[in-house]
Design a protein around this motif. Structure first.
Motif, PDB file in Angstrom:
ATOM      1  N   ALA A 679      15.603 -19.852  -2.713  1.00 42.21           N
ATOM      2  CA  ALA A 679      15.687 -18.955  -1.567  1.00 42.21           C
ATOM      3  C   ALA A 679      14.828 -17.734  -1.849  1.00 42.21           C
ATOM      4  CB  ALA A 679      17.132 -18.545  -1.297  1.00 42.21           C
ATOM      5  N   ARG A 680      14.275 -17.151  -0.788  1.00 43.05           N
ATOM      6  CA  ARG A 680      13.433 -15.973  -0.941  1.00 43.05           C
ATOM      7  C   ARG A 680      13.658 -15.048   0.248  1.00 43.05           C
ATOM      8  NH1 ARG A 680       7.437 -17.431  -1.754  1.00 43.05           N
ATOM      9  NH2 ARG A 680       7.586 -18.097   0.417  1.00 43.05           N
ATOM     10  N   PHE A 681      13.841 -13.773  -0.064  1.00 44.46           N
ATOM     11  CA  PHE A 681      13.990 -12.739   0.965  1.00 44.46           C
ATOM     12  C   PHE A 681      12.782 -11.812   0.896  1.00 44.46           C
ATOM     13  CE2 PHE A 681      15.285  -8.356   1.959  1.00 44.46           C
ATOM     14  CZ  PHE A 681      15.629  -8.514   3.294  1.00 44.46           C
ATOM     15  N   ILE A 682      12.153 -11.558   2.048  1.00 48.68           N
ATOM     16  CA  ILE A 682      10.970 -10.704   2.116  1.00 48.68           C
ATOM     17  C   ILE A 682      11.241  -9.580   3.115  1.00 48.68           C
ATOM     18  CG2 ILE A 682       8.498 -10.593   2.613  1.00 48.68           C
ATOM     19  CD1 ILE A 682       8.335 -13.567   2.060  1.00 48.68           C
ATOM     20  N   TYR A 683      10.994  -8.353   2.681  1.00 53.36           N
ATOM     21  CA  TYR A 683      11.173  -7.192   3.563  1.00 53.36           C
ATOM     22  C   TYR A 683       9.922  -6.326   3.519  1.00 53.36           C
ATOM     23  CZ  TYR A 683      12.612  -2.602   5.225  1.00 53.36           C
ATOM     24  OH  TYR A 683      12.675  -1.403   5.894  1.00 53.36           O
ATOM     25  N   THR A 684       9.461  -5.903   4.684  1.00 51.44           N
ATOM     26  CA  THR A 684       8.331  -4.989   4.800  1.00 51.44           C
ATOM     27  C   THR A 684       8.717  -3.837   5.708  1.00 51.44           C
ATOM     28  OG1 THR A 684       6.730  -6.777   4.490  1.00 51.44           O
ATOM     29  CG2 THR A 684       5.911  -4.751   5.463  1.00 51.44           C
ATOM     30  N   ASP A 685       8.602  -2.623   5.199  1.00 55.35           N
ATOM     31  CA  ASP A 685       8.960  -1.426   5.952  1.00 55.35           C
ATOM     32  C   ASP A 685       7.966  -1.211   7.102  1.00 55.35           C
ATOM     33  OD1 ASP A 685      10.414   0.791   6.612  1.00 55.35           O
ATOM     34  OD2 ASP A 685       9.904   1.954   4.821  1.00 55.35           O
ATOM     35  N   SER A 686       8.311  -0.278   7.990  1.00 56.71           N
ATOM     36  CA  SER A 686       7.439   0.019   9.129  1.00 56.71           C
ATOM     37  C   SER A 686       6.114   0.611   8.659  1.00 56.71           C
ATOM     38  CB  SER A 686       8.132   0.985  10.088  1.00 56.71           C
ATOM     39  OG  SER A 686       8.428   2.209   9.422  1.00 56.71           O
ATOM     40  N   ALA A 687       5.107   0.507   9.503  1.00 54.90           N
ATOM     41  CA  ALA A 687       3.774   1.020   9.201  1.00 54.90           C
ATOM     42  C   ALA A 687       3.171   1.578  10.484  1.00 54.90           C
ATOM     43  CB  ALA A 687       2.895  -0.084   8.618  1.00 54.90           C
ATOM     44  N   ASN A 693      -1.277   8.073  13.135  1.00 57.85           N
ATOM     45  CA  ASN A 693       0.139   7.782  12.844  1.00 57.85           C
ATOM     46  C   ASN A 693       1.032   7.998  14.053  1.00 57.85           C
ATOM     47  OD1 ASN A 693       0.483   8.693   9.282  1.00 57.85           O
ATOM     48  ND2 ASN A 693      -0.814   7.226  10.337  1.00 57.85           N
ATOM     49  N   GLN A 694       0.586   7.502  15.212  1.00 59.56           N
ATOM     50  CA  GLN A 694       1.380   7.596  16.431  1.00 59.56           C
ATOM     51  C   GLN A 694       1.899   6.241  16.900  1.00 59.56           C
ATOM     52  OE1 GLN A 694      -1.128   9.569  19.292  1.00 59.56           O
ATOM     53  NE2 GLN A 694      -0.753  11.614  18.436  1.00 59.56           N
ATOM     54  N   VAL A 695       1.192   5.167  16.570  1.00 57.83           N
ATOM     55  CA  VAL A 695       1.588   3.825  16.995  1.00 57.83           C
ATOM     56  C   VAL A 695       2.276   3.124  15.828  1.00 57.83           C
ATOM     57  CG1 VAL A 695       0.809   1.653  17.976  1.00 57.83           C
ATOM     58  CG2 VAL A 695      -0.387   3.771  18.565  1.00 57.83           C
ATOM     59  N   VAL A 696       3.558   2.845  15.988  1.00 52.55           N
ATOM     60  CA  VAL A 696       4.377   2.313  14.903  1.00 52.55           C
ATOM     61  C   VAL A 696       4.458   0.791  14.979  1.00 52.55           C
ATOM     62  CG1 VAL A 696       6.664   2.301  13.831  1.00 52.55           C
ATOM     63  CG2 VAL A 696       5.746   4.421  14.825  1.00 52.55           C
ATOM     64  N   LEU A 697       4.209   0.150  13.837  1.00 52.42           N
ATOM     65  CA  LEU A 697       4.476  -1.282  13.677  1.00 52.42           C
ATOM     66  C   LEU A 697       5.857  -1.417  13.039  1.00 52.42           C
ATOM     67  CD1 LEU A 697       0.982  -2.341  12.344  1.00 52.42           C
ATOM     68  CD2 LEU A 697       2.035  -3.243  14.419  1.00 52.42           C
ATOM     69  N   PRO A 698       6.820  -2.044  13.724  1.00 47.54           N
ATOM     70  CA  PRO A 698       8.190  -2.084  13.213  1.00 47.54           C
ATOM     71  C   PRO A 698       8.304  -2.823  11.876  1.00 47.54           C
ATOM     72  CG  PRO A 698       8.099  -2.728  15.527  1.00 47.54           C
ATOM     73  CD  PRO A 698       6.685  -2.706  15.028  1.00 47.54           C
ATOM     74  N   SER A 699       9.335  -2.492  11.127  1.00 47.74           N
ATOM     75  CA  SER A 699       9.638  -3.214   9.891  1.00 47.74           C
ATOM     76  C   SER A 699      10.036  -4.645  10.226  1.00 47.74           C
ATOM     77  CB  SER A 699      10.767  -2.520   9.134  1.00 47.74           C
ATOM     78  OG  SER A 699      11.947  -2.510   9.911  1.00 47.74           O
ATOM     79  N   TRP A 700       9.954  -5.503   9.225  1.00 50.61           N
ATOM     80  CA  TRP A 700      10.360  -6.884   9.441  1.00 50.61           C
ATOM     81  C   TRP A 700      10.938  -7.475   8.170  1.00 50.61           C
ATOM     82  CZ3 TRP A 700       7.958 -10.565   6.410  1.00 50.61           C
ATOM     83  CH2 TRP A 700       6.712 -10.234   5.880  1.00 50.61           C
TER      84      TRP A 700
END
Length: 756
Positions: A679-687, A693-700
């Protein structure tokens, strides 16, 4: 610089490279020399060669407490120039990695953060490309679109393209576009710039170096056959066969062949892939020779591409289903052909010389749909372009490695000279434009391809000289690495008629410093300083600049790193690293006034820089019997440190997250022999998707799962049944970079491998 326009007409296709490579005088001479040496072996030498025939994985060292790999000299136990390093317990990662002109070095002896993934890890993950494999690394994120022709990734916040991958320690030979892993024994990731040890990469990437170690024939015969099925209906076959033969097993041959075709997990998308590799080697008492030939061809219909950020976009729309192949109608076919010949000769027990010569041809033809997201409601515009490209590369390297010692001090040194020549040409006509919406898509029309009109566009030559020395004192407790490389960058724009932009010739010197202290045999503390090189930019062609069209000197990036590594029992490793990586950036700066009206009022130059600071924690290997871990956490703060534009100073770099986490576990089920679950869990914070730095890409976040079952039949033939499911919950999210692309939907892969 000599223009090589003939490459575009003389080489009709990639297959021509292989024939051209075989008849090259250097190839014929080296193979003839190998045969003469083999024929002159006495019987005693033959028996000694048999005793030390190549094992391929140093399995006898995997459980030892020693942290130093065998010396790079020739004796009855010597290792080959391109031999893969030992695997740790559990088999997922390796004990050592190639450190440029210093050769294969134990990870515990290197003053850098290094991870070397094994062929076993590749097969158990059923990884099809580097993006699949490096999903296990928290410091690496894939940045290209799914099923697109040019695979790219971000390492420590900076882009590293597939064209900047090293093959067997040399740039310019690895497949471009997408790297297929079926012929790879190790995938080594050295994080941070490494110009002094590896030289400047063709694309000037500074985030890290990925080196591919080719497969070699092992001491025991290898016959692996794999058949697979992937969602939706992609069927695959892979044959991997290796044998040693001749007196004492001095000659080895390893062949890999892959065929894959069918419909993918995305709507109306199909792919067709063929790839093959031959790895031949000869090992004599003094001489070692290896020859690698690689070829691949891939076709993808309804390919995807990342979205650009529109000037009026303020909020990224929610991600739709990952099964949609936006922007639609894209297609491409790529072909790679490579050949690499390397030889090493022992002068005496403390000195050996080596040389390598390689060629590579890459061609692609397809329809590129360039989409730009315009509104939060999912409206986007697109531009349709046909893309034809040809890339020809020639790479050469020669050097020596040696060792000497005086009371209390040991030296392991290397010297090398390298040369890389690259010819590139493209044909990119605009074929139309339009509008669509991600919720109500209208696919661009499919247009017939125009005739091949590729014309030469640019040439690049990289020439360098390098020297490095690793000094060992206090019986190996303290290791000092010092090195320097003198790099010349010579480029020619074949489309420019402006003398300021047509020819470019600059030089730069890159040092490296590293210190490793081992208070106990299972722990290393290290600090290092290393530099990277990238080709300089060009001032805009605008009369407001006093130096319009001027080409700038190569950019010099710097990295400081400190960390600690721990290895217990030869089964697992843990690394804690802190770093600061700075890359210069070009921009405009106004001249001190007053400036007469109509005169240039600004100058273009290197007046800014981007700085990434971070902490990484990685664990890999078998922590207890039957349990393997692979992953960690990466905390980073990549920012615009300096800029002529004060409004962006302090802003985070586009597409970079503060926190990345990967946790993978692989467990042997104790009550069912042969069964393992993973099993593998992957997390990436928002960017952020924009520099302001006005348009946010949500975390996933996503969860992957897998299972495999190993068993034997009554004849002793071994089988492995594997099932892997990526994105188990079918999470919808956008991959993050300066552009953003729709993530892969839930996809499964099932395969049966037999080994005999």
């Amino acid at each position: 610089m000599k223009t090589r326009l003939g490459l575009f007409s003389d080489l009709c296709d990639v297959r021509g490279l292989l024939a051209r490579f075989f008849v090259a005088p250097a190839s014929a001479l080296a193979l003839l020399l190998a045969g003469l040496v083999a024929a002159s072996f006495p019987a005693q030498a033959q028996s000694r060669a048999a005793a030390r025939a190549y094992s391929g994985d140093f399995s006898d060292l995997a459980d030892s407490d020693f942290t130093t790999l065998p010396e790079m000299t020739v004796s009855d136990s010597r290792t080959a120039l391109d031999e893969a390093a030992a695997a740790l317990g559990g088999g997922q990662v390796a004990r050592g990695a190639r450190m440029g002109l210093l050769g294969t070095t134990d990870v515990m002896d290197t003053p850098f953060s290094v991870t070397s993934y094994t062929d076993e890890a590749i097969r158990d993950m059923q990884a099809q490309s580097m993006a699949d494999l490096l999903a296990a690394d928290p410091s690496v994120r894939a940045t290209g679109g799914r099923a697109w022709m040019s695979e790219s990734m971000s390492i420590r916040g900076f882009s590293v393209g597939a064209a900047d991958t090293a093959f067997n320690g040399m740039f310019g030979v690895a497949p471009a576009g997408r790297v297929f892993l079926e012929s790879v024994e190790r995938s080594e990731v050295i994080k941070g710039p490494s110009a002094a040890l590896f030289g400047m990469s063709p694309g000037g990437s500074i985030g890290g170096v990925v080196n591919l170690v080719p497969k070699r024939a092992h001491n025991e015969p290898i016959t692996r056959l794999n058949i697979g099925l992937r969602q939706d209906s992609v069927r695959s076959t892979h044959a991997d066969i290796g044998r040693r033969f001749g007196p004492g097993g001095a000659f080895g041959l390893r062949t890999n062949a892959v065929y894959l075709a069918g419909d993918t997990a995305m709507y109306d998308q199909s792919m067709h892939r063929r790839a093959g590799a031959i790895g031949a080697d000869f090992r004599g008492q003094k001489l070692s020779v290896s020859l690698d030939l690689l070829w691949s061809h891939e076709d993808v219909n309804n390919a995807t591409r990342p979205f650009n950020v529109g000037s009026a976009l303020k909020v990224i729309p929610p991600a739709p289903s990952g099964r949609n192949a936006y922007p639609g109608s894209g297609e491409f076919e790529t072909e790679n052909g490579s050949g690499l010949l390397k030889a090493e000769y022992e002068i005496n027990s403390d000195l050996s010389v080596y040389a390598g010569y390689g060629q590579h041809v890459y061609t692609t033809d397809g329809a590129l749909i360039y989409p730009t997201m315009e509104t939060t409601d999912g409206d986007y515009t697109w531009v349709y372009r046909q893309w034809k490209q040809r890339d020809d590369r020639e790479s050469m390297e020669a050097g020596l490695r040696g060792a000497f010692e005086h009371p209390g001090v040991k030296h392991r040194y290397g010297f090398s000279v390298s040369f890389l020549h690259r010819d590139s040409g493209t044909f990119v006509p605009n074929r139309g434009s339009g509008r669509s919406n991600i919720w109500n898509p209208v696919a661009p029309p499919k247009l017939p391809r125009l005739p091949n009109r590729i014309t030469p566009g640019s040439e690049l030559e990289l020439t360098s000289f390098a020297l490095a020395d690793q000094v060992e004192v206090f019986n190996g407790q303290l290791l000092l690495t010092l090195g320097v490389r003198r790099q010349e960058v010579d480029s020619l724009s074949l489309t420019s008629t402006n003398p300021l932009t047509r020819h470019y010739n600059k030089k730069a010197t890159s040092p490296v410093f590293g210190l490793v202290y081992k208070p106990v045999h299972w722990a290393s503390l290290y600090v290092s300083y290393v530099e990277g090189l990238s080709t300089g930019g060009t001032a805009p062609n605008d009369p407001v600049y006093i130096n319009a069209n001027e080409q700038l000197a190569p950019y010099v990036s710097e990295q400081y790193e400190a960390g600690a590594k721990f290895s217990l029992g030869g089964n697992w490793m843990a690394t804690v690293a802190a770093y600061e990586l700075t890359r210069p950036t070009a921009g405009a700066q106004f001249l001190p006034g007053p400036i007469p009206p109509g005169e240039p009022d600004r100058i273009y130059g290197i007046y800014g820089d981007q700085r990434a600071r971070g902490i990484e924690i990685n664990v890999s290997g078998q922590v207890v019997e039957g349990l393997r871990l692979l992953g960690g956490v990466a905390l980073a703060e990549p920012k615009i440190h300096k800029s002529p534009n004060p409004d962006v100073v302090g802003k985070r770099l586009t597409g970079t997250a503060k926190v990345n986490a990967n946790f993978g576990a692989d467990w042997d089920v104790p009550f069912i022999t042969g069964l393992a679950l993973s099993a593998r869990f992957i997390y990436t914070d928002s960017a952020y998707a924009d520099e302001a730095n006005q348009v946010v890409l949500p975390s996933w976040r996503r969860v992957d799962a897998g299972a495999r079952y190993r068993f034997q039949d009554s004849r002793g033939i071994a089988y492995t049944l594997r099932l892997n499911i990526d994105n188990l919950s079918d999470a919808r999210y956008w991959n993050q970079s300066a552009r953003f692309s729709l993530a892969q939907p839930r996809a499964w892969a099932l395969s049966l491998e037999t080994s005999f």
